[in-house]
Scaffold this motif. Structure first.
Motif, PDB file in Angstrom:
ATOM      1  N   LYS A  16       0.788  -1.235   0.000  1.00  0.00           N
ATOM      2  CA  LYS A  16       0.000   0.000   0.000  1.00  0.00           C
ATOM      3  C   LYS A  16       0.824   1.291   0.000  1.00  0.00           C
ATOM      4  O   LYS A  16       0.294   2.352  -0.322  1.00  0.00           O
ATOM      5  N   VAL A  17       2.089   1.203   0.407  1.00  0.00           N
ATOM      6  CA  VAL A  17       2.914   2.413   0.542  1.00  0.00           C
ATOM      7  C   VAL A  17       3.988   2.393  -0.534  1.00  0.00           C
ATOM      8  O   VAL A  17       4.700   1.398  -0.691  1.00  0.00           O
ATOM      9  N   PHE A  18       4.152   3.501  -1.246  1.00  0.00           N
ATOM     10  CA  PHE A  18       5.064   3.551  -2.382  1.00  0.00           C
ATOM     11  C   PHE A  18       6.223   4.514  -2.130  1.00  0.00           C
ATOM     12  O   PHE A  18       6.048   5.607  -1.593  1.00  0.00           O
ATOM     13  N   GLY A  19       7.424   4.070  -2.527  1.00  0.00           N
ATOM     14  CA  GLY A  19       8.599   4.932  -2.489  1.00  0.00           C
ATOM     15  C   GLY A  19       9.193   5.169  -1.123  1.00  0.00           C
ATOM     16  O   GLY A  19      10.022   6.073  -0.959  1.00  0.00           O
ATOM     17  N   GLN A  20       8.805   4.372  -0.130  1.00  0.00           N
ATOM     18  CA  GLN A  20       9.279   4.622   1.233  1.00  0.00           C
ATOM     19  C   GLN A  20       9.983   3.393   1.821  1.00  0.00           C
ATOM     20  O   GLN A  20       9.689   2.939   2.924  1.00  0.00           O
ATOM     21  N   HIS A  21      10.964   2.882   1.083  1.00  0.00           N
ATOM     22  CA  HIS A  21      11.682   1.697   1.548  1.00  0.00           C
ATOM     23  C   HIS A  21      12.405   1.960   2.860  1.00  0.00           C
ATOM     24  O   HIS A  21      12.468   1.097   3.745  1.00  0.00           O
ATOM     25  N   LEU A  22      12.978   3.165   3.023  1.00  0.00           N
ATOM     26  CA  LEU A  22      13.700   3.479   4.260  1.00  0.00           C
ATOM     27  C   LEU A  22      12.746   3.504   5.451  1.00  0.00           C
ATOM     28  O   LEU A  22      13.031   2.920   6.505  1.00  0.00           O
ATOM     29  N   ALA A  23      11.627   4.174   5.300  1.00  0.00           N
ATOM     30  CA  ALA A  23      10.662   4.279   6.389  1.00  0.00           C
ATOM     31  C   ALA A  23      10.122   2.905   6.787  1.00  0.00           C
ATOM     32  O   ALA A  23      10.047   2.569   7.978  1.00  0.00           O
ATOM     33  N   ILE A  24       9.752   2.106   5.805  1.00  0.00           N
ATOM     34  CA  ILE A  24       9.214   0.773   6.090  1.00  0.00           C
ATOM     35  C   ILE A  24      10.252  -0.084   6.804  1.00  0.00           C
ATOM     36  O   ILE A  24       9.942  -0.784   7.776  1.00  0.00           O
ATOM     37  N   GLN A  25      11.469  -0.012   6.346  1.00  0.00           N
ATOM     38  CA  GLN A  25      12.558  -0.791   6.950  1.00  0.00           C
ATOM     39  C   GLN A  25      12.741  -0.432   8.420  1.00  0.00           C
ATOM     40  O   GLN A  25      12.845  -1.319   9.280  1.00  0.00           O
ATOM     41  N   ILE A  26      12.770   0.854   8.739  1.00  0.00           N
ATOM     42  CA  ILE A  26      12.992   1.291  10.124  1.00  0.00           C
ATOM     43  C   ILE A  26      11.787   0.969  11.000  1.00  0.00           C
ATOM     44  O   ILE A  26      11.939   0.504  12.137  1.00  0.00           O
ATOM     45  N   VAL A  27      10.583   1.213  10.488  1.00  0.00           N
ATOM     46  CA  VAL A  27       9.370   0.948  11.262  1.00  0.00           C
ATOM     47  C   VAL A  27       9.278  -0.521  11.645  1.00  0.00           C
ATOM     48  O   VAL A  27       8.991  -0.862  12.804  1.00  0.00           O
ATOM     49  N   LEU A  28       9.522  -1.411  10.706  1.00  0.00           N
ATOM     50  CA  LEU A  28       9.445  -2.845  10.992  1.00  0.00           C
ATOM     51  C   LEU A  28      10.507  -3.270  12.003  1.00  0.00           C
ATOM     52  O   LEU A  28      10.230  -4.068  12.908  1.00  0.00           O
ATOM     53  N   ARG A  29      11.693  -2.732  11.863  1.00  0.00           N
ATOM     54  CA  ARG A  29      12.768  -3.056  12.806  1.00  0.00           C
ATOM     55  C   ARG A  29      12.423  -2.569  14.212  1.00  0.00           C
ATOM     56  O   ARG A  29      12.618  -3.271  15.209  1.00  0.00           O
ATOM     57  N   ALA A  30      11.881  -1.360  14.294  1.00  0.00           N
ATOM     58  CA  ALA A  30      11.541  -0.773  15.594  1.00  0.00           C
ATOM     59  C   ALA A  30      10.430  -1.560  16.281  1.00  0.00           C
ATOM     60  O   ALA A  30      10.517  -1.874  17.478  1.00  0.00           O
ATOM     61  N   LEU A  31       9.375  -1.879  15.528  1.00  0.00           N
ATOM     62  CA  LEU A  31       8.254  -2.621  16.112  1.00  0.00           C
ATOM     63  C   LEU A  31       8.667  -4.035  16.502  1.00  0.00           C
ATOM     64  O   LEU A  31       8.223  -4.555  17.529  1.00  0.00           O
ATOM     65  N   SER A  32       9.518  -4.648  15.705  1.00  0.00           N
ATOM     66  CA  SER A  32       9.983  -5.996  16.006  1.00  0.00           C
ATOM     67  C   SER A  32      10.742  -6.026  17.332  1.00  0.00           C
ATOM     68  O   SER A  32      10.503  -6.888  18.185  1.00  0.00           O
ATOM     69  N   ALA A  33      11.644  -5.076  17.522  1.00  0.00           N
ATOM     70  CA  ALA A  33      12.428  -5.028  18.755  1.00  0.00           C
ATOM     71  C   ALA A  33      11.523  -4.798  19.957  1.00  0.00           C
ATOM     72  O   ALA A  33      11.695  -5.410  21.017  1.00  0.00           O
ATOM     73  N   ASN A  34      10.529  -3.911  19.799  1.00  0.00           N
ATOM     74  CA  ASN A  34       9.637  -3.607  20.911  1.00  0.00           C
ATOM     75  C   ASN A  34       8.724  -4.778  21.242  1.00  0.00           C
ATOM     76  O   ASN A  34       8.507  -5.109  22.412  1.00  0.00           O
ATOM     77  N   MET A  35       8.180  -5.428  20.221  1.00  0.00           N
ATOM     78  CA  MET A  35       7.226  -6.510  20.434  1.00  0.00           C
ATOM     79  C   MET A  35       7.880  -7.778  20.980  1.00  0.00           C
ATOM     80  O   MET A  35       7.256  -8.552  21.702  1.00  0.00           O
ATOM     81  N   HIS A  36       9.136  -8.002  20.628  1.00  0.00           N
ATOM     82  CA  HIS A  36       9.811  -9.234  21.052  1.00  0.00           C
ATOM     83  C   HIS A  36      10.380  -9.140  22.464  1.00  0.00           C
ATOM     84  O   HIS A  36      10.909 -10.108  22.986  1.00  0.00           O
TER      85      HIS A  36
END
Length: 334
Positions: free
Chosen positions: A71-91
């Protein structure tokens, strides 16, 4: 051991059922099970039909990644950081501090959209999220500079009360570039490394700040890379985050101007949203055509995307409004 009313009722059901016919007994037993589920604080059924806080951290990062990529276009950096941040917090069973992310970029680049996708994926069963996702719009909720002291008190009470009710609360602050200076520092105690504050644990809360401030810096760096014949995918994330932190701290048009949240390193991630190129706007138009139920007319897609790609005036590489006006343009063109 103390029993809840629902549990006690469920225990006594077997003593009643022998006097009933099998059909009535099954109805009574089933009714007791439903009653127990609805009254139990950890009930999945209660979460299904009523509002409850998702205490089991059921965020599926794979599904979230799929949603963001689709759904989100042109934001590879943002998606990469968001997923990493949420993963660390959730785990982490008990994070040492709340997760704090600040999104920066031009309007229409996807900051609000990404935060809404996170909210949609954060709670199970698609339960109503209004009690656990709290969206503050600066212009709407904090309009008067003369009331800053009142806003500080109200904001602290709101966060304290909602995290107490649901540790995994999500707080989204939009239009941060219009936030009165000093107001956001009032929530600083809740964002730090504390085991608890007055008996309330804040480590599972998530804070997202949406900010147009810093967008020009992000665009400037992206444009420099393009002019140097380098790919935007090669822009170093750490460099951008550092520059964003410095930029919004010094920028008087930023809600983080001389903010203690930055001075004390309480913002975990400064996330850049890159300006959207012609190819990204094309995808936005294509998706909007699908949403509105129209066929994918390639000529129309190209026409709308080309008209929206207007910056800089000579190169016309980026859309200065991102995908902000795509919906209305598609509506007018179909």
């Amino acid at each position: 051991m103390k029993l809840t009313n629902a549990a006690a009722f469920f225990i006594f059901v077997p003593t009643l059922t022998p006097a009933l016919d099998p059909f009535s007994a099954s109805i009574l037993t089933g009714g007791a099970a439903v009653a127990w589920q609805l009254l139990s604080p950890q009930s999945w059924l209660k979460c299904r039909f009523l509002e409850c806080c998702n205490m089991r951290d059921t965020l599926n990062l794979s599904v979230l990644k799929m949603d963001l990529d689709r759904k989100v276009f042109g934001q590879h950096l943002a998606i990469q950081i968001v997923l990493r941040a949420l993963s660390a917090n959730m785990h982490s069973e008990r994070p040492r501090k709340p997760l704090v992310m600040s999104f920066h970029g031009w309007t229409g680049t996807g900051k609000t959209f990404v935060s809404s996708i996170i909210a949609e994926n954060l709670y199970q069963f698609n339960i109503p999220r209004r009690r656990f996702v709290h969206h503050f719009n600066t212009v709407l909720h904090f309009p008067y500079l003369s009331h800053v002291h009142l806003y500080k008190e109200q904001l602290q009470n709101w966060i304290r009360g909602n995290v107490s009710a649901c540790p995994r609360s999500l707080f989204i602050f939009s239009e941060m570039d219009q936030m009165p200076h000093g107001l956001i520092d009032s929530i600083m105690p809740f964002l730090g490394y504390h085991e608890e504050i007055d008996g309330i644990y804040y480590g599972k809360a998530i804070f997202i700040f949406l900010n147009n401030a810093g967008g020009d810096k992000v665009t400037e760096i992206a444009l420099d890379y393009w002019r140097s014949l380098k790919r935007r995918e090669d822009i170093p994330v750490k460099k951008l985050q550092s520059l964003l932190s410095e930029e919004i701290f010094r920028n008087k048009n930023s809600g983080f101007f001389h903010s203690q949240l930055i001075q004390k390193n309480l913002i975990d991630y400064f996330i850049p949203f890159l300006p959207l190129e012609y190819k990204h706007v094309r995808e936005c138009v294509r998706q909007e055509l699908r949403v509105q139920g129209h066929p994918e007319n390639e000529d129309l897609i190209a026409e709308i995307a080309l008209a929206m790609t207007d910056y800089p005036s000579e190169e016309r590489l980026y859309s200065s409004k991102g995908c902000k006006t795509v919906e209305s343009r598609v509506t007018l063109s179909t």
